[in-house]
Scaffold this active site. Structure first.
Site, short mmCIF file in Angstrom:
data_model
loop_
_atom_site.label_atom_id
_atom_site.label_comp_id
_atom_site.label_asym_id
_atom_site.label_seq_id
_atom_site.Cartn_x
_atom_site.Cartn_y
_atom_site.Cartn_z
N ARG A 74 44.02 40.55 38.77
CA ARG A 74 43.45 40.71 40.19
C ARG A 74 44.81 40.63 41.01
NH1 ARG A 74 41.63 36.19 43.74
NH2 ARG A 74 40.07 36.89 45.09
N ASN A 146 38.34 38.87 49.82
CA ASN A 146 38.74 37.66 49.34
C ASN A 146 38.08 36.38 50.20
OD1 ASN A 146 40.01 35.70 47.83
ND2 ASN A 146 41.06 35.06 49.53
N GLU A 147 37.37 35.61 49.82
CA GLU A 147 36.57 34.23 50.39
C GLU A 147 36.26 34.65 51.89
OE1 GLU A 147 39.51 31.14 49.86
OE2 GLU A 147 39.41 31.53 47.81
N HIS A 213 34.54 31.11 43.30
CA HIS A 213 35.89 30.38 43.09
C HIS A 213 35.78 29.01 42.98
CE1 HIS A 213 38.04 33.65 45.75
NE2 HIS A 213 37.40 34.16 44.53
N TYR A 215 37.07 25.29 42.71
CA TYR A 215 38.07 24.44 42.79
C TYR A 215 37.54 22.88 42.94
CZ TYR A 215 41.32 28.41 43.80
OH TYR A 215 42.11 29.35 43.61
N TRP A 271 43.90 31.42 39.54
CA TRP A 271 44.69 31.51 40.31
C TRP A 271 45.76 30.60 40.25
CZ3 TRP A 271 44.83 34.61 44.82
CH2 TRP A 271 45.75 34.33 45.64
#
Length: 325
Positions: A74, A146-147, A213, A215, A271
């Protein structure tokens, strides 16, 4: 890359199961919950993110990440990366037999981060470089933004995402499109989870994969498996487009993320390779972009039992056809 700010509850109900028309697209495409190649072979992403836009001199990273076992990369892009550079990035991915997930980073935290751009701007970026994307459908996934929402006004996510996808399709882009969830990608509010079917069905090509994502919101096994279950139950394709082993918003259950992804055939992209700053240097997998100096996180994602080296399978396109073009 931004820290997620947050609550730890999922609010939305699981959507009802969708029926998906057969995918008739070229190259990488969706078949049920799976990503498949043009020849019908299932392809499960196993790779990491490389911060190309901020470290353009680190082109050896493509080969280093491949040697550690990845089948996908990515690649971070921004408005400062033009069509010629995008073409070079794709060529480097192909040279190293990697599927190239190109992501536009300038949307990060829209609505909460002052300089973040809307998904409509992301669509404009992709249509602006379409000349170098055309014909690369076997090798390239477009991660449209992204996000693309922070924690504010996330109800706009579905309309904005569908609108961006429409612009790409209207421009003739036939690629597999990856869409990130709101809440800095973590979708703790369940907005992507609850609206995934409508967004998927808004694409005339039915060729979207959803990216969460993971986290600090995903600090327990149940948080991870509940999210995986929601997409499995609706028959929609999911990847973990980013995750770490810890973060500013809490510990991460990276083992469950990886182990359950492997058992369910879900792709993951960690990431990130190297070059993190601003207090999140612990997310570097390699110290100073050096593959011989893997960090604890790097050792884990590449070399653990369900890590990249043990589970990645190279895309068959690299055996099935010439890579010119």
């Amino acid at each position: 890359m931004c820290a997620a700010l947050i609550a730890f509850m999922f609010a939305a109900k699981h959507p009802s199961r969708s029926s998906h028309p057969p995918q008739t697209g070229v190259g990488l495409h969706v078949s049920g919950r799976n990503i498949v190649e043009a020849n019908g072979n299932s392809f499960v992403m196993r790779g990491v993110s490389h911060p190309y836009a901020w470290h353009k001199d680190q082109n050896q990273s493509f080969a280093d990440i491949k040697r550690l076992g990845a089948n996908s990369l990515r690649v971070v892009l921004t408005d400062g990366v033009g069509a010629g550079e995008v073409s070079d990035v794709i060529a480097r991915c192909k040279q190293n037999r990697l599927i190239c997930v190109l992501e536009y980073h300038d949307t990060t935290g829209y609505g909460e981060k002052d300089d973040a751009k809307a998904l409509d701007a992301a669509a404009g970026y992709w249509t602006g470089v379409k000349s170098v994307l055309a014909g690369q459908e076997d090798f390239v996934v477009i991660n449209v933004g992204n996000e693309p929402f922070g924690n504010n006004d996330t109800a706009g996510w579905a309309g904005a995402t569908s609108g961006a996808v429409k612009k790409l399709r209207d421009a003739g882009l036939r690629h597999l499109i990856m869409v990130d969830g709101p809440n800095w990608g973590q979708d703790w509010s369940g907005v992507m989870r609850g609206n995934a079917s409508s967004v998927f069905n808004s694409d005339p090509r039915r060729n979207i994969v959803f990216s969460v994502h993971m986290y600090g919101v995903y600090g327990t096994a149940s948080k991870v498996t509940d999210y995986y279950d929601a997409f499995q139950n609706t028959g929609l394709p999911l990847v973990v487009g980013e995750f770490g082993w810890k973060h500013t918003d809490g510990d991460v259950d990276e083992d469950t993320i990886m182990n359950e992804a492997q058992s369910r055939g879900i792709g993951y992209l960690g990431w990130s390779w190297s070059g993190n700053s601003g207090g999140v240097e612990y997310l570097d997998m390699a110290t100073g972009f050096d593959p011989s100096r893997l960090t604890e996180w790097g050792q884990h994602i590449f070399n653990s039992a369900n890590g990249i080296r043990a589970t990645a399978k190279e895309a068959t396109v690299y055996d099935d056809r010439a890579m010119a073009g």
